[in-house]
Design an enzyme around this catalytic site. Structure first.
Site, PDB file in Angstrom:
ATOM      1  N   ASP A  51      -3.036  -6.414   3.701  1.00 50.42           N
ATOM      2  CA  ASP A  51      -2.726  -6.792   5.086  1.00 50.42           C
ATOM      3  C   ASP A  51      -2.750  -8.307   5.257  1.00 50.42           C
ATOM      4  O   ASP A  51      -3.484  -9.012   4.561  1.00 50.42           O
ATOM      5  CB  ASP A  51      -3.751  -6.128   6.032  1.00 50.42           C
ATOM      6  CG  ASP A  51      -3.248  -6.121   7.474  1.00 50.42           C
ATOM      7  OD1 ASP A  51      -2.038  -6.333   7.696  1.00 50.42           O
ATOM      8  OD2 ASP A  51      -4.082  -5.911   8.384  1.00 50.42           O
TER       9      ASP A  51
ATOM     10  N   ARG B 233       0.704 -12.813   9.319  1.00 47.89           N
ATOM     11  CA  ARG B 233      -0.090 -13.971   9.765  1.00 47.89           C
ATOM     12  C   ARG B 233       0.024 -15.129   8.772  1.00 47.89           C
ATOM     13  O   ARG B 233       0.059 -16.292   9.157  1.00 47.89           O
ATOM     14  CB  ARG B 233      -1.556 -13.552   9.956  1.00 47.89           C
ATOM     15  CG  ARG B 233      -1.789 -12.905  11.311  1.00 47.89           C
ATOM     16  CD  ARG B 233      -3.076 -12.142  11.336  1.00 47.89           C
ATOM     17  NE  ARG B 233      -2.956 -10.902  10.578  1.00 47.89           N
ATOM     18  CZ  ARG B 233      -3.986 -10.172  10.195  1.00 47.89           C
ATOM     19  NH1 ARG B 233      -5.209 -10.577  10.446  1.00 47.89           N
ATOM     20  NH2 ARG B 233      -3.794  -9.051   9.534  1.00 47.89           N
TER      21      ARG B 233
ATOM     22  N   TRP C 207       6.823   2.464  10.745  1.00 45.65           N
ATOM     23  CA  TRP C 207       8.171   2.649  11.305  1.00 45.65           C
ATOM     24  C   TRP C 207       8.235   2.147  12.742  1.00 45.65           C
ATOM     25  O   TRP C 207       9.314   1.928  13.285  1.00 45.65           O
ATOM     26  CB  TRP C 207       8.575   4.131  11.292  1.00 45.65           C
ATOM     27  CG  TRP C 207       8.679   4.718   9.922  1.00 45.65           C
ATOM     28  CD1 TRP C 207       7.781   5.549   9.325  1.00 45.65           C
ATOM     29  CD2 TRP C 207       9.736   4.526   8.962  1.00 45.65           C
ATOM     30  NE1 TRP C 207       8.198   5.888   8.054  1.00 45.65           N
ATOM     31  CE2 TRP C 207       9.406   5.276   7.820  1.00 45.65           C
ATOM     32  CE3 TRP C 207      10.932   3.791   8.971  1.00 45.65           C
ATOM     33  CZ2 TRP C 207      10.220   5.315   6.685  1.00 45.65           C
ATOM     34  CZ3 TRP C 207      11.741   3.842   7.838  1.00 45.65           C
ATOM     35  CH2 TRP C 207      11.386   4.589   6.718  1.00 45.65           C
TER      36      TRP C 207
ATOM     37  N   ILE D  81      -9.302   1.664   8.475  1.00 47.44           N
ATOM     38  CA  ILE D  81      -8.678   2.386   7.358  1.00 47.44           C
ATOM     39  C   ILE D  81      -7.181   2.569   7.609  1.00 47.44           C
ATOM     40  O   ILE D  81      -6.402   2.779   6.677  1.00 47.44           O
ATOM     41  CB  ILE D  81      -9.363   3.781   7.176  1.00 47.44           C
ATOM     42  CG1 ILE D  81     -10.872   3.636   6.938  1.00 47.44           C
ATOM     43  CG2 ILE D  81      -8.725   4.574   6.051  1.00 47.44           C
ATOM     44  CD1 ILE D  81     -11.273   3.058   5.604  1.00 47.44           C
TER      45      ILE D  81
ATOM     46  N   ASN E 102       0.290 -10.308   5.690  1.00 50.77           N
ATOM     47  CA  ASN E 102       1.528 -11.029   5.320  1.00 50.77           C
ATOM     48  C   ASN E 102       2.135 -11.758   6.524  1.00 50.77           C
ATOM     49  O   ASN E 102       2.575 -12.904   6.409  1.00 50.77           O
ATOM     50  CB  ASN E 102       2.585 -10.044   4.802  1.00 50.77           C
ATOM     51  CG  ASN E 102       2.195  -9.407   3.489  1.00 50.77           C
ATOM     52  OD1 ASN E 102       1.228  -9.813   2.871  1.00 50.77           O
ATOM     53  ND2 ASN E 102       2.952  -8.403   3.068  1.00 50.77           N
TER      54      ASN E 102
ATOM     55  N   HIS F 123       6.044 -11.318   3.598  1.00 47.16           N
ATOM     56  CA  HIS F 123       6.207 -10.117   2.778  1.00 47.16           C
ATOM     57  C   HIS F 123       6.684 -10.474   1.369  1.00 47.16           C
ATOM     58  O   HIS F 123       6.262  -9.865   0.389  1.00 47.16           O
ATOM     59  CB  HIS F 123       7.186  -9.146   3.447  1.00 47.16           C
ATOM     60  CG  HIS F 123       6.679  -8.599   4.756  1.00 47.16           C
ATOM     61  ND1 HIS F 123       5.393  -8.122   4.919  1.00 47.16           N
ATOM     62  CD2 HIS F 123       7.276  -8.459   5.969  1.00 47.16           C
ATOM     63  CE1 HIS F 123       5.228  -7.711   6.170  1.00 47.16           C
ATOM     64  NE2 HIS F 123       6.353  -7.912   6.829  1.00 47.16           N
TER      65      HIS F 123
ATOM     66  N   LEU G 100      -2.448   1.017 -17.159  1.00 51.05           N
ATOM     67  CA  LEU G 100      -2.800   1.004 -15.732  1.00 51.05           C
ATOM     68  C   LEU G 100      -1.868   1.959 -14.993  1.00 51.05           C
ATOM     69  O   LEU G 100      -0.658   1.937 -15.212  1.00 51.05           O
ATOM     70  CB  LEU G 100      -2.625  -0.414 -15.162  1.00 51.05           C
ATOM     71  CG  LEU G 100      -2.765  -0.547 -13.637  1.00 51.05           C
ATOM     72  CD1 LEU G 100      -4.236  -0.546 -13.230  1.00 51.05           C
ATOM     73  CD2 LEU G 100      -2.107  -1.830 -13.129  1.00 51.05           C
TER      74      LEU G 100
HETATM   75  C1  IPE Z   1      -1.731  -1.156   7.136  1.00 51.62           C
HETATM   76  O1  IPE Z   1      -1.411  -2.406   7.654  1.00 51.62           O
HETATM   77  C2  IPE Z   1      -0.607  -0.628   6.331  1.00 51.62           C
HETATM   78  C3  IPE Z   1      -0.204  -1.431   5.177  1.00 51.62           C
HETATM   79  C4  IPE Z   1      -0.812  -2.455   4.660  1.00 51.62           C
HETATM   80  C5  IPE Z   1       0.988  -0.975   4.543  1.00 51.62           C
HETATM   81  P1  IPE Z   1      -1.049  -2.592   9.198  1.00 51.62           P
HETATM   82  O2  IPE Z   1      -0.995  -4.041   9.411  1.00 51.62           O
HETATM   83  O3  IPE Z   1       0.175  -1.823   9.532  1.00 51.62           O
HETATM   84  O4  IPE Z   1      -2.297  -1.930   9.903  1.00 51.62           O
HETATM   85  P2  IPE Z   1      -2.717  -1.845  11.444  1.00 51.62           P
HETATM   86  O5  IPE Z   1      -1.674  -1.044  12.140  1.00 51.62           O
HETATM   87  O6  IPE Z   1      -2.799  -3.240  11.968  1.00 51.62           O
HETATM   88  O7  IPE Z   1      -4.036  -1.181  11.418  1.00 51.62           O
HETATM   89  C1  IPE Z   2       0.911  -6.058   5.645  1.00 50.32           C
HETATM   90  O1  IPE Z   2       1.030  -7.246   6.343  1.00 50.32           O
HETATM   91  C2  IPE Z   2       2.219  -5.556   5.113  1.00 50.32           C
HETATM   92  C3  IPE Z   2       2.722  -4.336   5.744  1.00 50.32           C
HETATM   93  C4  IPE Z   2       2.118  -3.650   6.654  1.00 50.32           C
HETATM   94  C5  IPE Z   2       4.019  -3.878   5.281  1.00 50.32           C
HETATM   95  P1  IPE Z   2       1.366  -7.271   7.884  1.00 50.32           P
HETATM   96  O2  IPE Z   2       2.839  -7.327   8.054  1.00 50.32           O
HETATM   97  O3  IPE Z   2       0.704  -6.152   8.585  1.00 50.32           O
HETATM   98  O4  IPE Z   2       0.720  -8.649   8.297  1.00 50.32           O
HETATM   99  P2  IPE Z   2      -0.032  -8.980   9.659  1.00 50.32           P
HETATM  100  O5  IPE Z   2      -1.119  -7.975   9.840  1.00 50.32           O
HETATM  101  O6  IPE Z   2       0.993  -8.912  10.752  1.00 50.32           O
HETATM  102  O7  IPE Z   2      -0.545 -10.368   9.448  1.00 50.32           O
HETATM  103 MG    MG Z   3      -1.108  -5.993   9.515  1.00 53.94          MG
END
Ligand code: IPE
Ligand code: IPE
Ligand code: MG
Length: 272
Positions: A24, A28, A73, A197, A26, A41, A135
């Site tokens: 998580d 920000r 989605w 989670i 990317n 991303h 792996l």
């Molecule tokens: C969780 O990240 C899913 C992935 C890393 C693929 P999110 O950024 O979508 O999670 P929430 O919705 O903020 O909890």
């Molecule tokens: C996680 O990074 C990647 C995916 C959920 C695909 P985010 O896109 O959720 O990044 P933030 O949480 O907005 O920083």
């Molecule tokens: Mg996120």
């Protein structure tokens, strides 16, 4: 392969056998640099490469990465489309190298929602790398922990209606869960500072050690993985027992009753 941490106490070692990650932060990471979210991303894919290498170097056998949740989605259509492009690109460009490095690739999730091109690439990559043992890299794509439990239950009900009608046990369901080929995760890592989670591996995380870091996923690499593993090595994994029981069980091993080469030493906080 499926071993349950609630039915029996599993073997543990200082190096986790299975690491599961919510990648998580990317968006920000990009925002801090005044870049479009997509740039984050893209850097996230590079961090995946680094994490795979770091896991191989450390002898971790299973790495599971949450790439796209069933809830993702809900993001703007443009971002979803770009993420699909990135996934397709990675499947096209990275698999040969993974194969050379002995990586077995698995993709888990409700794949029915992906287009046929992605389907074909996944099938091909899984087939090509099926025999690799260094792996096992699992990508969770359109994955949701609740979806997983429900799909397992539906398949079980179809194939073994007798089991569902009787006293259903954990071992009845386990083979139908989408990660039945892997041990349950020892270490869970979430980057990006959130402590949740987000519908990841709900069933499988029952006894996993949970590690949260503020680092954003594109900044994650070998060094931060190392920090997480040091933290993990300091945990006392009791699986319901008392600290005294864990230590007593560890004693014969310390005295050499178990060959060190085949059974890694158990760890308590005192000796970590
Ligand atoms: C969780 O990240 C899913 C992935 C890393 C693929 P999110 O950024 O979508 O999670 P929430 O919705 O903020 O909890
Ligand atoms: C996680 O990074 C990647 C995916 C959920 C695909 P985010 O896109 O959720 O990044 P933030 O949480 O907005 O920083
Ligand atoms: Mg996120």
């Amino acid at each position: 392969m499926h071993k349950s941490s609630t039915l029996a106490v599993p073997e543990t070692a200082d190096i986790p056998q299975h690491v599961a990650v919510i990648m998580d932060g990317n968006g920000r990471w990009a925002k801090h640099r005044h870049l479009p979210r997509f740039a984050g991303h893209q850097r996230g894919v590079e961090a995946v490469r680094a994490a795979v290498k770091a896991c191989i170097d450390r002898g971790i056998e299973y790495l599971t990465l949450f790439a796209f949740s069933s809830e993702n989605w809900r993001r703007p259509a443009e971002e979803v489309a770009l993420l699909m492009e990135l996934f397709t690109g990675a499947l096209t460009k990275e698999v040969a190298k993974m194969h050379r490095n002995g990586v077995r690739l698995r993709v888990v999730g409700d794949l029915g929602r992906f287009d046929s091109r992605i389907w074909a690439l996944i099938t091909e990559a899984e087939k090509l790398t099926a025999g690799n043992e260094v792996l096992t890299l699992t990508i969770a794509a359109n994955y949701g922990g609740r979806w997983d439990i429900l799909q397992a239950l539906s398949r079980l009900a179809k194939e073994r209606p007798d089991a569902v009608a009787g006293n259903l046990s954990e071992s009845d369901l386990a083979p139908y869960l989408s990660m039945s080929y892997a041990p349950e995760p020892d270490l869970f890592i979430r980057t990006g500072g959130e402590h949740r989670i987000s519908n990841f591996l709900l069933w499988q995380l029952a006894y996993t050690e949970l590690y949260f870091t503020d680092a954003l996923w594109p900044d994650f690499g070998a060094e931060l993985l190392g920090e997480a593993i040091i933290w993990y090595a300091g945990r006392e994994r009791r699986f319901g027992r008392t600290s005294e029981q864990v230590e007593a069980e560890q004693q014969p091993r310390k005295d050499g009753a178990v060959a060190g080469a085949t059974a890694p030493p158990r760890r308590t906080r005192a000796n970590a």
